[in-house]
Structures are given as C-alpha cells and as structure tokens.
Design a protein around this motif. Structure first.
Motif, short mmCIF file in Angstrom:
data_model
loop_
_atom_site.label_atom_id
_atom_site.label_comp_id
_atom_site.label_asym_id
_atom_site.label_seq_id
_atom_site.Cartn_x
_atom_site.Cartn_y
_atom_site.Cartn_z
N ARG A 53 -4.42 11.13 13.03
CA ARG A 53 -3.37 10.14 13.29
C ARG A 53 -3.41 9.15 12.14
NH1 ARG A 53 -5.81 11.07 18.41
NH2 ARG A 53 -7.42 9.69 17.69
N GLY A 54 -2.28 8.99 11.49
CA GLY A 54 -2.20 8.08 10.36
C GLY A 54 -1.48 6.81 10.74
N PRO A 55 -0.92 6.12 9.74
CA PRO A 55 -0.20 4.88 10.02
C PRO A 55 0.99 5.14 10.93
CG PRO A 55 0.30 5.67 7.81
CD PRO A 55 -0.80 6.54 8.35
N LEU A 56 1.34 4.14 11.71
CA LEU A 56 2.49 4.20 12.61
C LEU A 56 2.32 5.25 13.71
CD1 LEU A 56 5.23 4.02 9.84
CD2 LEU A 56 4.30 2.10 11.16
N PHE A 129 -1.86 12.71 -0.85
CA PHE A 129 -2.66 11.79 -0.03
C PHE A 129 -3.40 12.49 1.11
CE2 PHE A 129 1.57 11.79 1.91
CZ PHE A 129 1.28 12.01 3.24
N GLY A 130 -3.18 13.77 1.31
CA GLY A 130 -3.76 14.48 2.45
C GLY A 130 -5.27 14.37 2.56
N MET A 131 -5.97 14.65 1.48
CA MET A 131 -7.43 14.61 1.54
C MET A 131 -7.93 13.17 1.74
SD MET A 131 -8.55 17.57 1.78
CE MET A 131 -10.28 17.20 1.65
N GLU A 132 -7.24 12.21 1.18
CA GLU A 132 -7.63 10.80 1.40
C GLU A 132 -7.46 10.44 2.88
OE1 GLU A 132 -6.68 7.55 -1.52
OE2 GLU A 132 -5.37 9.16 -2.27
N MET A 133 -6.42 10.97 3.50
CA MET A 133 -6.19 10.71 4.92
C MET A 133 -7.33 11.31 5.75
SD MET A 133 -3.63 9.28 6.76
CE MET A 133 -2.10 9.54 5.90
N TRP A 134 -7.79 12.50 5.37
CA TRP A 134 -8.90 13.16 6.05
C TRP A 134 -10.18 12.34 5.88
CZ3 TRP A 134 -10.59 15.71 9.80
CH2 TRP A 134 -11.66 16.60 9.77
N PHE A 163 10.67 -0.75 3.78
CA PHE A 163 9.38 -0.09 3.68
C PHE A 163 9.58 1.40 3.89
CE2 PHE A 163 4.86 -1.66 4.08
CZ PHE A 163 5.03 -2.73 3.23
N LYS A 164 9.08 2.19 2.99
CA LYS A 164 9.15 3.65 3.12
C LYS A 164 7.83 4.15 3.70
CE LYS A 164 12.30 4.42 -0.75
NZ LYS A 164 12.89 3.15 -0.86
N LEU A 165 7.85 5.35 4.25
CA LEU A 165 6.63 5.91 4.83
C LEU A 165 5.50 5.92 3.80
CD1 LEU A 165 5.06 7.12 7.13
CD2 LEU A 165 6.03 9.36 6.55
N LYS A 166 5.79 6.25 2.56
CA LYS A 166 4.75 6.27 1.53
C LYS A 166 4.10 4.89 1.39
CE LYS A 166 4.21 10.00 -1.05
NZ LYS A 166 3.51 10.52 -1.99
N ASP A 167 4.90 3.82 1.55
CA ASP A 167 4.34 2.46 1.49
C ASP A 167 3.33 2.25 2.61
OD1 ASP A 167 6.02 1.79 -0.69
OD2 ASP A 167 7.63 1.22 0.70
N TYR A 168 3.69 2.69 3.82
CA TYR A 168 2.78 2.56 4.97
C TYR A 168 1.50 3.39 4.74
CZ TYR A 168 6.33 0.32 7.92
OH TYR A 168 7.23 -0.55 8.46
N LEU A 171 -0.76 1.58 2.17
CA LEU A 171 -1.42 0.43 2.81
C LEU A 171 -2.53 0.89 3.74
CD1 LEU A 171 1.59 -1.92 3.63
CD2 LEU A 171 -0.29 -2.36 2.04
N TYR A 172 -2.26 1.92 4.51
CA TYR A 172 -3.24 2.47 5.46
C TYR A 172 -4.49 2.95 4.72
CZ TYR A 172 -5.21 5.74 8.88
OH TYR A 172 -6.05 6.42 9.73
N LEU A 173 -4.29 3.65 3.61
CA LEU A 173 -5.42 4.20 2.86
C LEU A 173 -6.22 3.11 2.15
CD1 LEU A 173 -3.82 7.44 1.41
CD2 LEU A 173 -5.47 7.26 3.29
N GLN A 174 -5.61 1.97 1.87
CA GLN A 174 -6.30 0.86 1.20
C GLN A 174 -7.08 -0.02 2.16
OE1 GLN A 174 -3.18 -1.10 -0.96
NE2 GLN A 174 -2.94 0.60 -2.40
#
Length: 175
Positions: A53-56, A129-134, A163-168, A171-174
């Motif tokens: 589960r990622g941002p939003l 960004f997939g592996m960073e999300m993992w 705000f685009k999904l990539k922006d979210y 931010l989530y990954l940071q």
C-alpha cells in the motif's frame, strides 16, 4: 496478446481498486456493459510478488519475482478499447504503472502442475520507483488488497489540485 486493436483481446489480472466492490470497479462495470470486458473469476498469481500500500491508499504490485506473496485478484478478458481505458486509468503513459506479464491460476488453486495456468498481464508499479516502494514498506507485502485497505484510498476527485500521483509517490518515498 495485448494490443489496442479492438479485434484482439487481452487477459488482465486486477488486484486492487479495480476489483469488484472496490473504488474503481465502476470502469470495469462500464466496460462489461459495453461487451468490452468479461469477468473470468477470482485468480491468484502463481509466483509471489510484493504487493504494498503506497500513498493515498493505492496498491502497487512490485515486479520483484519471488519476493512477497502470491497475490489474490480477478481475471478479465478485455478488448483493445478496454485495455486503452485501463492503461489510461493506471497512468501507463505517465509512469505510474507498467503492464507486465503475470501467470495466474483460478482461486482456490495450489498453483501446482494440475492448475490451469493462464498467462495474463497486470499493472505493476513503474520501475522508476517500484523497488523503492518495496524497500519503504520494509519488504513487508500483503497477499490481498482488502476492503479495509480501500477505506484508506483517496480517489482522483479528492486529491489536491495540481498534484500528480508521481508527486505523491515522491513525497511518500522521502518520508
């Protein structure tokens, strides 16, 4: 065979907000009503993948074969027109998701040699960004996106304007 030509059909495995009873299923209902999609039943991936589960509250399947768990979802046969609509929703051209191969079996099935394996495609988190999300998830995935997960989902209409999904995601990954 995946193509945007309406004469060809594609098998699409959905595991998140497109499933029956979930926030974006209305698109598949519309496509089914116009004979552009056909529900083929609950299916499970043969191989384990990370599902996070990622941002939003958005679910992301990560293209890291062998990690995570076997993922539960639904299989659809869709037309080229439907595939284009699904690609648009999933932001394929915007770098949100990639449509990649995934072998699935009907649920419940053990995935053994006797199970009817089907080569389909699924929407995986974009490789940028997939592996960073993992990693961000602590390498802890889920096997099924449930209604309790969907309660945390923020639809497009409720997101910040501009705000685009990539922006979210960034931010989530940071955080």
């Amino acid at each position: 065979m995946s193509t945007n030509n309406d004469n060809n059909k594609a098998l699409i495995f959905v595991y998140g907000t497109l499933k029956q009873g979930f926030p974006n299923h209305h698109l598949l209902e519309t496509l089914t009503a116009s004979n552009d999609a056909q529900f083929l039943g609950p299916h499970t991936t043969v191989h384990p993948y990370p599902l996070v589960r990622g941002p939003l509250g958005i679910p992301f399947l990560i293209n890291h074969l062998g990690s995570g768990r076997r993922v539960s979802g639904e299989l659809y046969l869709v037309s080229g027109r439907a595939l284009a609509r699904l690609d648009e929703l999933e932001g394929v051209d915007r770098g949100h998701y990639e449509r990649l191969p995934a072998t699935v079996v009907p649920t419940p099935a053990d995935g053994g040699d006797g199970a009817a394996r089907v080569e389909a495609e699924a929407y995986f988190a974009d490789r940028s960004f997939g592996m960073e999300m993992w990693e961000k998830s602590g390498r802890e995935g889920i096997e099924e996106y449930r209604l309790s997960d969907a309660d945390k989902y923020v639809g497009i209409e409720a997101r910040d304007v501009g705000f685009k999904l990539k922006d979210y995601i960034l931010l989530y990954l940071q955080q």
